[in-house]
Design a protein around this motif. Structure first.
Motif, PDB file in Angstrom:
ATOM      1  N   VAL A  19       0.780  -1.101   0.004  1.00 12.30           N
ATOM      2  CA  VAL A  19      -0.042   0.057  -0.006  1.00 12.30           C
ATOM      3  C   VAL A  19       0.829   1.349   0.088  1.00 12.30           C
ATOM      4  CG1 VAL A  19      -1.591   1.379   1.190  1.00 12.30           C
ATOM      5  CG2 VAL A  19      -1.779  -1.099   1.343  1.00 12.30           C
ATOM      6  N   SER A  20       0.662   2.077  -0.967  1.00 12.97           N
ATOM      7  CA  SER A  20       1.522   3.334  -1.145  1.00 12.97           C
ATOM      8  C   SER A  20       0.726   4.408  -0.560  1.00 12.97           C
ATOM      9  CB  SER A  20       2.044   3.414  -2.442  1.00 12.97           C
ATOM     10  OG  SER A  20       0.818   3.685  -3.382  1.00 12.97           O
ATOM     11  N   LYS A  21       1.546   5.447  -0.097  1.00 13.36           N
ATOM     12  CA  LYS A  21       0.931   6.814   0.271  1.00 13.36           C
ATOM     13  C   LYS A  21       0.406   7.458  -0.969  1.00 13.36           C
ATOM     14  CE  LYS A  21       4.589   7.956   3.626  1.00 13.36           C
ATOM     15  NZ  LYS A  21       5.603   8.922   3.924  1.00 13.36           N
ATOM     16  N   VAL A  50      -7.212   8.902  -9.970  1.00 10.78           N
ATOM     17  CA  VAL A  50      -6.204   7.763 -10.534  1.00 10.78           C
ATOM     18  C   VAL A  50      -4.696   8.237 -10.205  1.00 10.78           C
ATOM     19  CG1 VAL A  50      -5.172   6.694 -12.825  1.00 10.78           C
ATOM     20  CG2 VAL A  50      -7.666   7.051 -12.259  1.00 10.78           C
ATOM     21  N   PHE A  51      -4.494   9.420 -10.343  1.00 11.85           N
ATOM     22  CA  PHE A  51      -3.148  10.021  -9.952  1.00 11.85           C
ATOM     23  C   PHE A  51      -2.847   9.817  -8.399  1.00 11.85           C
ATOM     24  CE2 PHE A  51      -0.408  13.302  -8.538  1.00 11.85           C
ATOM     25  CZ  PHE A  51       0.812  12.815  -9.144  1.00 11.85           C
ATOM     26  N   THR A  52      -4.042  10.028  -7.750  1.00 10.00           N
ATOM     27  CA  THR A  52      -3.612   9.843  -6.179  1.00 10.00           C
ATOM     28  C   THR A  52      -3.599   8.607  -5.562  1.00 10.00           C
ATOM     29  OG1 THR A  52      -4.958  11.969  -6.006  1.00 10.00           O
ATOM     30  CG2 THR A  52      -4.613  10.748  -3.972  1.00 10.00           C
ATOM     31  N   HIS A  53      -4.547   7.787  -6.318  1.00  8.22           N
ATOM     32  CA  HIS A  53      -4.453   6.383  -5.580  1.00  8.22           C
ATOM     33  C   HIS A  53      -4.107   5.184  -6.177  1.00  8.22           C
ATOM     34  CE1 HIS A  53      -6.704   8.084  -2.028  1.00  8.22           C
ATOM     35  NE2 HIS A  53      -7.355   8.818  -2.992  1.00  8.22           N
ATOM     36  N   GLY A  54      -3.788   5.362  -7.511  1.00  2.98           N
ATOM     37  CA  GLY A  54      -3.761   4.491  -8.771  1.00  2.98           C
ATOM     38  C   GLY A  54      -2.316   3.788  -8.321  1.00  2.98           C
ATOM     39  N   GLU A  55      -1.846   2.825  -8.726  1.00  3.68           N
ATOM     40  CA  GLU A  55      -0.615   2.134  -9.124  1.00  3.68           C
ATOM     41  C   GLU A  55       0.393   2.477 -10.115  1.00  3.68           C
ATOM     42  OE1 GLU A  55       0.857  -2.485  -9.085  1.00  3.68           O
ATOM     43  OE2 GLU A  55      -1.126  -2.079  -8.695  1.00  3.68           O
ATOM     44  N   PHE A  57       3.020   1.822 -12.384  1.00  5.59           N
ATOM     45  CA  PHE A  57       3.794   0.560 -12.913  1.00  5.59           C
ATOM     46  C   PHE A  57       5.015   0.643 -13.314  1.00  5.59           C
ATOM     47  CE2 PHE A  57      -0.715  -0.918 -13.291  1.00  5.59           C
ATOM     48  CZ  PHE A  57      -0.423  -2.153 -13.036  1.00  5.59           C
ATOM     49  N   LYS A  58       5.309   1.866 -13.973  1.00  4.80           N
ATOM     50  CA  LYS A  58       6.774   2.518 -14.172  1.00  4.80           C
ATOM     51  C   LYS A  58       6.777   3.991 -14.070  1.00  4.80           C
ATOM     52  CE  LYS A  58       6.297   2.756 -19.215  1.00  4.80           C
ATOM     53  NZ  LYS A  58       6.738   2.316 -20.414  1.00  4.80           N
ATOM     54  N   LYS A  59       7.925   4.821 -14.012  1.00  7.38           N
ATOM     55  CA  LYS A  59       7.801   6.147 -13.887  1.00  7.38           C
ATOM     56  C   LYS A  59       7.051   6.956 -15.062  1.00  7.38           C
ATOM     57  CE  LYS A  59       9.675  10.092 -11.975  1.00  7.38           C
ATOM     58  NZ  LYS A  59       9.467  10.157 -10.622  1.00  7.38           N
ATOM     59  N   GLY A  60       5.877   7.572 -14.532  1.00  6.49           N
ATOM     60  CA  GLY A  60       5.158   8.085 -15.440  1.00  6.49           C
ATOM     61  C   GLY A  60       3.909   7.579 -15.806  1.00  6.49           C
ATOM     62  N   LYS A  61       3.680   6.399 -15.200  1.00  2.00           N
ATOM     63  CA  LYS A  61       2.513   5.675 -15.980  1.00  2.00           C
ATOM     64  C   LYS A  61       1.950   5.141 -14.592  1.00  2.00           C
ATOM     65  CE  LYS A  61       0.720   1.720 -18.610  1.00  2.00           C
ATOM     66  NZ  LYS A  61       1.224   0.379 -19.188  1.00  2.00           N
ATOM     67  N   ILE A  62       0.547   5.520 -14.492  1.00  3.65           N
ATOM     68  CA  ILE A  62      -0.437   5.072 -13.368  1.00  3.65           C
ATOM     69  C   ILE A  62      -1.474   4.527 -14.034  1.00  3.65           C
ATOM     70  CG2 ILE A  62      -1.554   5.972 -11.257  1.00  3.65           C
ATOM     71  CD1 ILE A  62       0.387   8.111 -11.042  1.00  3.65           C
ATOM     72  N   THR A  63      -1.898   3.278 -13.259  1.00  2.00           N
ATOM     73  CA  THR A  63      -3.349   2.738 -13.661  1.00  2.00           C
ATOM     74  C   THR A  63      -4.347   2.540 -12.410  1.00  2.00           C
ATOM     75  OG1 THR A  63      -2.375   0.748 -13.614  1.00  2.00           O
ATOM     76  CG2 THR A  63      -2.634   1.945 -15.740  1.00  2.00           C
ATOM     77  N   ARG A  64      -5.422   2.658 -12.386  1.00  2.00           N
ATOM     78  CA  ARG A  64      -6.275   2.110 -11.328  1.00  2.00           C
ATOM     79  C   ARG A  64      -7.559   1.416 -11.723  1.00  2.00           C
ATOM     80  NH1 ARG A  64      -8.056   4.963  -5.767  1.00  2.00           N
ATOM     81  NH2 ARG A  64      -9.857   3.602  -5.474  1.00  2.00           N
ATOM     82  N   LYS A  65      -7.687   0.397 -10.984  1.00  2.00           N
ATOM     83  CA  LYS A  65      -8.647  -0.542 -11.425  1.00  2.00           C
ATOM     84  C   LYS A  65     -10.167  -0.319 -10.865  1.00  2.00           C
ATOM     85  CE  LYS A  65      -5.828  -4.386 -12.519  1.00  2.00           C
ATOM     86  NZ  LYS A  65      -5.392  -5.716 -12.155  1.00  2.00           N
ATOM     87  N   TYR A  66     -11.073  -0.140 -11.282  1.00  2.00           N
ATOM     88  CA  TYR A  66     -12.644   0.040 -10.805  1.00  2.00           C
ATOM     89  C   TYR A  66     -13.106  -1.196 -10.950  1.00  2.00           C
ATOM     90  CZ  TYR A  66     -10.997   4.870 -10.563  1.00  2.00           C
ATOM     91  OH  TYR A  66     -10.498   6.089 -10.327  1.00  2.00           O
ATOM     92  N   ALA A  67     -14.612  -1.348 -10.705  1.00  2.00           N
ATOM     93  CA  ALA A  67     -15.407  -2.569 -10.583  1.00  2.00           C
ATOM     94  C   ALA A  67     -15.491  -3.313 -12.083  1.00  2.00           C
ATOM     95  CB  ALA A  67     -16.859  -2.146 -10.411  1.00  2.00           C
ATOM     96  N   ASN A  68     -15.710  -2.385 -13.006  1.00  2.00           N
ATOM     97  CA  ASN A  68     -15.835  -3.164 -14.353  1.00  2.00           C
ATOM     98  C   ASN A  68     -14.793  -2.492 -15.557  1.00  2.00           C
ATOM     99  OD1 ASN A  68     -17.804  -4.808 -13.579  1.00  2.00           O
ATOM    100  ND2 ASN A  68     -19.328  -3.047 -14.057  1.00  2.00           N
TER     101      ASN A  68
END
Length: 94
Positions: A19-21, A50-55, A57-68
């Protein structure tokens, strides 16, 4: 002293369970990002989430999964302004 121990334990739990900050910062959207945002029916609030709570994967790329679906974005840091520039974003199915 208690606060130092508490911070240490919180960081330890974050590292153990992955879990990240939450990230913070002002987002600036490029013209391309705004076009993609409208194309995928996203809004600025979603991109901020997405920016605040996403994961990251590499520097400069963030993704976040939602329900569907999932939402992702690419960003760059503008160090002079201390702001994050979103260059593009997308929405995909699970």
């Amino acid at each position: 002293m208690k606060q130092v121990i508490k911070d240490f334990l919180v960081d330890m739990v974050r590292q153990l369970f992955g879990v990240s900050k939450p990230r913070s910062g002002k987002l600036i959207l490029t013209r391309n990002a705004v076009n993609r945002m409208h194309e995928h029916q996203l809004n600025e609030k979603t991109l901020q989430d997405v920016f605040t709570h996403g994961e990251e994967f590499k520097k400069g790329k963030i993704t976040r999964k939602y329900a569907n679906y999932s939402v992702g974005l690419y960003y760059k840091l503008d160090q002079a302004e201390n702001k994050y520039i979103v260059t593009t974003c997308w929405k995909g199915g699970e």
